[in-house]
Motif scaffolding. Structure first.
Motif, PDB file in Angstrom:
ATOM      1  N   GLY A  13     -77.825   4.730  76.866  1.00  0.00           N
ATOM      2  CA  GLY A  13     -76.896   4.366  77.930  1.00  0.00           C
ATOM      3  C   GLY A  13     -77.545   4.359  79.293  1.00  0.00           C
ATOM      4  N   LYS A  44     -68.327  -0.577  80.755  1.00  0.00           N
ATOM      5  CA  LYS A  44     -68.107   0.863  80.704  1.00  0.00           C
ATOM      6  C   LYS A  44     -68.269   1.492  82.085  1.00  0.00           C
ATOM      7  CE  LYS A  44     -69.770   4.921  78.180  1.00  0.00           C
ATOM      8  NZ  LYS A  44     -70.586   5.352  77.043  1.00  0.00           N
ATOM      9  N   LEU A  69     -73.124  10.461  80.994  1.00  0.00           N
ATOM     10  CA  LEU A  69     -73.684   9.931  79.749  1.00  0.00           C
ATOM     11  C   LEU A  69     -74.240  11.054  78.873  1.00  0.00           C
ATOM     12  CD1 LEU A  69     -75.449   6.716  81.094  1.00  0.00           C
ATOM     13  CD2 LEU A  69     -73.505   6.798  79.507  1.00  0.00           C
TER      14      LEU A  69
END
Length: 304
Positions: A271, A34, A198
């Motif tokens: 995250g 990601k 995030l």
């Protein structure tokens, strides 16, 4: 090692498409991790994000751009400028057209912009997992008529269908040259921007109505210290601000008894801990920054 007669290739490929065409999901799939946030909300991506694909014979630098659209604010104009600036200096253009939506005015608008671009264009019909075989076939024909393309490729980034084939194709179109980034680097995004994104990604999933377009996130402070719970670990304190445009939007982000902001923090923290490889204490606050999407000074302050 490459054989003596096999030259290393390196260069830049820019992903363009209308908002919510699957550009970031495809970028993440090609990189293998990601590098950009994903949401089903249009205009999730707000700046050019570079993801680096490393191969023995080449290095492909993907530039994921905001969706080209008819701007309704100064922010929208600046996002379009980011795309046009990027297009002027890449080796290949990846034009993403979603399989599950008919070709529309937005796609035709982008196709007209691409006529001025010197780089070759690869049309990618994305989201084939969300469409029937008949839809995909029809979309391949429709997408082929939009622009003069070197190749037209159907891809599902979610399932991984034809992602490797696309990668091979793009690397083969790059000029010969040395690697542009170190082997361990997969993005040039700075850590604070990744942390802010995030938080914004988590917020996009938790709030509705008009808030997503009016939301920006900044990291005000990041403090690293030894983790008292783990002798050899690190604790990172992250203090972030969620900026909305109107006072009426603030309660939507906070939720009853703070339940929404707590949920945003819990999701974003997961995250962050993966990104930082450390335990994270996340402190979130909501502030009103009136009509920031049309204020040059406020846009500059927010990094747009």
């Amino acid at each position: 090692m490459n054989s003596p007669d096999e030259q290393h290739r390196s260069g830049f490929a820019c992903l363009v498409g209308r908002p919510n065409a699957g550009k970031t999901t495809l970028t993440n799939a090609l990189v293998g991790e990601k590098v950009g946030i994903v949401s089903n909300r249009p205009q999730t991506t707000r700046h050019a994000i570079r993801g680096v694909v490393h191969r023995p014979g080449g290095q492909l630098v993907l530039v994921d751009t905001p969706g080209l659209h008819k701007p309704k604010s100064l922010l929208g104009q600046r996002l379009n400028d980011v795309v046009r600036d990027t297009l002027s200096d890449v080796d290949v253009v990846v034009f993403c057209v979603p399989a599950d939506q008919p070709v529309g005015a937005g796609d035709r608008f982008i196709a007209r912009q691409l006529r001025e671009v010197r780089a070759p264009v690869v049309v990618v019909v994305t989201k084939t997992d969300a469409a029937s075989k008949k839809q995909v076939t029809e979309q391949l024909v429709a997408a082929s008529s939009l622009v003069e393309a070197a190749e037209v490729v159907p891809v599902s980034a979610v399932r991984g269908d034809q992602v490797e084939l696309l990668e091979d194709l793009l690397v083969g179109m790059l000029p010969e040259g040395p690697p542009l980034y170190p082997e361990e680097q997969t993005t040039d995004e700075d850590v604070e921007r990744q942390l802010a994104e995030l938080v914004r990604e988590a917020a996009l999933e938790k709030v509705r109505q008009e808030v997503p377009h009016s939301l920006a996130v900044t990291i005000e402070e990041m403090i690293r210290r030894p983790d008292p719970k783990r002798g050899d670990g690190e604790l990172v304190e992250v203090h972030a601000l969620l900026h909305c445009e109107r006072a009426s939007q603030k309660p939507m982000l906070l939720g009853r008894g703070g339940e929404i902001i707590k949920a945003i923090g819990s999701e974003a923290r997961v995250g962050m801990e993966t990104l930082l490889g450390a335990r994270v204490h996340l402190d979130l606050h909501v502030t009103v920054l009136g009509e920031w999407q049309d204020d040059p000074k406020k846009l500059n302050r927010l990094g747009y």
